[in-house]
Design a protein around this motif. Sequence first.
Motif, PDB file in Angstrom:
ATOM      1  N   TYR A 186       0.848  -1.202   0.000  1.00 34.23           N
ATOM      2  CA  TYR A 186       0.000   0.000   0.000  1.00 34.23           C
ATOM      3  C   TYR A 186       0.877   1.244   0.000  1.00 34.23           C
ATOM      4  CZ  TYR A 186       0.995   0.057   5.036  1.00 34.23           C
ATOM      5  OH  TYR A 186       1.633   0.083   6.245  1.00 34.23           O
ATOM      6  N   GLU A 222       0.503   8.009   1.020  1.00 34.16           N
ATOM      7  CA  GLU A 222       0.444   9.059  -0.005  1.00 34.16           C
ATOM      8  C   GLU A 222       1.323  10.255   0.309  1.00 34.16           C
ATOM      9  OE1 GLU A 222      -3.438  10.139  -1.101  1.00 34.16           O
ATOM     10  OE2 GLU A 222      -3.706   8.334  -2.344  1.00 34.16           O
ATOM     11  N   ALA A 274      -0.889   4.308  -6.770  1.00 38.37           N
ATOM     12  CA  ALA A 274      -1.945   3.647  -6.010  1.00 38.37           C
ATOM     13  C   ALA A 274      -1.898   2.152  -6.297  1.00 38.37           C
ATOM     14  CB  ALA A 274      -3.295   4.224  -6.394  1.00 38.37           C
ATOM     15  N   ASN A 312      -3.667  -1.544  -6.435  1.00 34.78           N
ATOM     16  CA  ASN A 312      -4.945  -2.240  -6.500  1.00 34.78           C
ATOM     17  C   ASN A 312      -4.800  -3.570  -5.745  1.00 34.78           C
ATOM     18  OD1 ASN A 312      -6.978  -3.998  -7.153  1.00 34.78           O
ATOM     19  ND2 ASN A 312      -7.139  -3.326  -9.289  1.00 34.78           N
TER      20      ASN A 312
END
Lengths: 300, 191, 149, 665
Positions: D592, D595, D623, D625
């Motif tokens: 992950y 950000e 990002a 998935n």
Amino acid sequence: MSEGYLYFPGCSLKGTGRAYEESLLTLFRLLDLKLEELDDWNCCGATSYMSIDEGAAFALSARNLALAQKSGKNQIVVPCAACYLVLKKTQDYVERYPEIRDHVTASLRSVKLPMAEPLAIRHPLEVLYNDIGVGRIRSKVVRKWAGGPIACYYGCQAVRPYYEVDKPVDPTRMEELLEAAGIPSVPYSLKTKCCGGSLTGTIHEVGVRLNAILLKEAVRKGAKAIVTLCPLCQFNLDAYQSEVCKLTNQDLRMPVFFFTQLLGWALGGDPRELGVHRFISDAASAKQWLSEAKEVAAHV
Amino acid sequence: MEIQRKLKHQWEAHPEWAHQVAALPGCEKLFSCLQCGTCSGTCPLSIYMDYTPRRIINLVREGFREEALSSQTIWLCASCYSCAVRCPQKIQITDVMYSLKREAIKSRLFPKRFAIPALSREFYSMVSRTGRSSEMWLVLRMAMRSNPLILLTMVGTGLNLLRTGRMALRREKIRRLNELPRENSKAMEVQ
Amino acid sequence: MPEEKFEPKIVAFFCNWCTYMAADSAGTSRMQYVPNARVVRLMCSGRIDPQFVLDAFAKGADGVLIGGCHPGDCHYQEGNYKTLRRITLLKRVLKEMGIEEDRFRLEWISAAEADRLRTTVNDMVEKVRALGPLRLSAKEVIPEEVAVS
Amino acid sequence: MFETNGTARIGVYVCHCGTNIAGTVDVKSLAEYAAGLPGVVVSREYKYMCSDPGQELINSDVREHKLNRIVVASCSPLLHEHTFRTAAEKSGLNPYYAHMVNIREHDSWVHQGEKEAATEKAKDLVRAAVRRIRYHKPLEKGYVPIDPNVLIVGGGIAGIHAALTMANAGKHVYLVEREPTIGGHMAKFDKTFPTLDCAACILTPKMTSVKAHPNITLWTLSEVTNVEGFVGNYEVTVTRHPRYVHEDLCAGCLQCIEACVYKQPRFDDEFNVGLGKRKPVYIPFPQAVPQVVLIDPETCIQFKKGTCKKTCVEACGDRQAIDFEQKDEVKKIKVGTVILATGFQTVAAERVPYYRYGVYPNVYTSLEVERLINASGPTGGEVVLRDGTKPKSVGIIHCVGSRDEYTNKWCSRVCCMYSLKLAHLIKEHTHAEVFNFYIDMRTPGKGFEEFYHRLLKEGVHFIRGRVAEVTDWADDASEEGKLVLRVEDTMSAMVRRIPVDMVVLSMGLEPHADAPEVRRLFNISCGGEGFFTERHPKLAPVSTFTDGIFLAGCCQGPKDIPDTVAQAGAAASEAMALIDAGSVEIEPNTAYVVEEACSGCRTCIVLCPFSAISFVQEKKKAAVNAALCKGCGTCVAGCPSGSLRQNLFEDEQIFEEIEGVLNYA
């Protein structure tokens, strides 16, 4: 081949196997291959030495390797199957077993000899097959064979347990070279069975029986002669033939050649220089086949 | 005919000896034997042996030292390596036989008046002294030490060899004898 | 502790699918090898950040072993290729830091190669033992950021 | 209730695993040592942690001591990680607060007799885990849906049985077979041991029902050429090779074969392992499924010269089933599970040269003899030598290419029994004297030993000894023109020479030559000998380490028909268990992005082989998935800004582990 080969005759080639040495030297001369006898070589130790003292046995044959090393040549030709195997095994086991390596190194050092780097230990059959080749042999043939088909007999120690001389199961290089020389062979299922080696001298009756088997099968397959690459095989099959015939009460007489004699002859060698006078059994046929030669064109 | 007792007590076995043998070069795989008999089947001499090679392997593995060392088998082995290259477990049976021969000689357990140990010893001493083996002398001395009658069987052969100039009468000797490995006295005291 | 026998400490980063399994099957088949390696399990050798290796050396490892799947066999298709690229760069860095080559090793060991794992560990420990304990000289400062990808 | 990432209250559990661990690792001092580590509240050792009482121990401690982290030092996590995560969950913790330390496979079993060193190692590993687990976070379990369709590779008895089982349960099966017909080795056999029921009689009905089944898509002459995706969601590419005959148009009337310009069959017929002949247009055998001919471009004149009269096309008439233009056809399918039933191959007899196969014509392989005995075989069930005469004596050599360092080390498991079967059938067909040469007689199976006794009574000779050589060397007149087997009869300790007319080599079983490619394709592992590796030899014998991929039959190891069928059934039900669950839990070890730290450099995007990472234009950040991410962590290691992280393998966790094993208190 310019630099030539070292040559390790071994004791038999100076005695019972004299004809092997004579024919080998003649053949190599005919092929312009230089053979230089290893200076002051000693007995390889054969099987007996190994039965008494392993360390000494390896040290003994290692001396020959050390001498070879000092001579500066990197390949040595060993015609006697027993010597061939012992030298190869020494080199192999010294590599494989540190304890043996240490013992041999020490023993050599004590007499100021170096432990030899691995060098190419080669049997003449494989030298002729690989370095000269079937084709070149064929092109050099000047005589035509009149002696009928032969049985090629490889025996044991030249083809086992090291496989450089030929295939282990069904070796064929002698056949190939002799076919090229115009000499036909029969399929011989016992070509790698053992002749008993020194048994003929120790447990005589057993030794003779082993040779009886070999001769019987050769006759059964229609062979008119046996061809060998080992002095001991040749000696056993040649020297005890009359006894074998008595034992089996069959007529199994036939000449027992060294492959070098037949090749040397086909390439035009002087029969005398090939040891044609050294046969014990059926010497007559041997002499006849190796002399009554019509010259033929240099191809068959 | 004499009747023999065949029972073996476990105290008669020397398991530790089996492990000593297995520690020798070439004998490492002793214990992986499947008793398949390929060795005996391929051996040209097994038909004359008191124990087939397979049985020798098992005698050693089970530690029956005397039986193995005093067997004729190890002396009938001509070192042709058929068994060694055929064993499906890659046991170097020829090396096992050699090690048994050596121990048999050291511990005097070989069959009496049996020519081969005599030959080996004569060969050994001759080569250690001269650096070469001269077949004729070898045979003579071997015969004297084991069974002189052998000589009779050899007269004919001897003459043939003489006739064809294949017998070296002169005793060969190398120049630098000092370079030969010392004779192993332990091995030789047997004489 | 040079006086008593020096036992090297090896930090081993094994990928979950090949080398870790090889180590498992070495266990199930009771293969015996030297007890000097400590395994850190990762899903893929591709996860190995050069800083892990530097940290291991900095914190007292005498050797670092990385085990991944054979090229072409990666469970994640190509992770081990990435590893290879990073490691080759890292090797240079380590050289400059004066860390001997034998102290850092990358091996492809598949799940089937338990015996290979055994010999690799034995062999590496032997080599590192010969080298002796790793002593990073004081001026040796591990660069905090070694951006290799 | 303890879903807190705050102060860790750790419970350490050292498993004895009977004596497996306790025999080598000093579990007591290990537990005592662990008790002293920072954060550890409880530390125990127990005989079997994986047992119910063991897990109950954890449960009660959690309640009593308010534990919020569990470290279990026992076997490999690949074996019991799930067990202890569930245990943690049962006691109200997040399952990912449990962590395992491998002190069995990686310690006690490989350092036997080194109690001290092994215990030290165990301490290091436990210390590392204790330090690591402080940085664990609660995670959501990941689930993926399971596509109900299944792919079965290989149409032998294993593939057939698995396919029918699943199809009958209403699942859709894609059955892919490389050969032109299904049936595999079993279709070649005459009778099956020990019951001697005819192989065809029990197999061909199953073969036809495969063809007929609405839930089975059968693709013969086809191979899987690519596999993507993961458990529940595999995307498979199957290449259907041309048979130059349209399956749907061919009625199996076989008139084209009649009409072929070759009046006589003259090409080696694969199904009869070269003993019979066929034409370029042929059907492998009468009961082949599908009942459709095929054309062999290697031998067909039309393909070689393009000048054939095409009498076959004429004969086919309006059906127009024959199509010389047919090309490879590529199919893409989606399946949730895969069953590999790719079978085995027999060792090539040439690899055992001392038995002279290919040198002496009357030396046969066991498979050749199966065809000779078979009523639909090249001789119509006549056991005759190549010159057409009946053998009066036959030698059957067991273990050829098995139990041998020069070929394969393993026992092929079926040779003893099929050799007995062949001995019986040969005697029945020829009344010949039959000799079986074996090393050890292995008859462990229902009715097997009884069958052996039956043969003893039938007067078959059993000689315990591995034949040294097959030779034409005749020692005396009685051996003239025979093949002589030289062997030590180890039971009577005599070397014997046994002359026979026919020699049968009972060839061993080994993995297919291309098993490595298949393994790679499906991302599973092989053992050293090359058979596919099951997840656990006892507890997960038909699963692999790749979820959703199962094994059936001899691709996993040599076995007989009953075991193969049983295993195929097991594989089918394992697959169905997954399918019927509808979804499967997966490791939440996905990557992950943090950000705020991401610089948008896009390094990670190219690193991901599954294109799970995308670049979000508006945010200028990467990002992940999670559905596509497989959790290898390659991107995480590659991220220059450290903004990519991986669940369960966070940098902190790994650093703690490293420093932990290195004895940094």
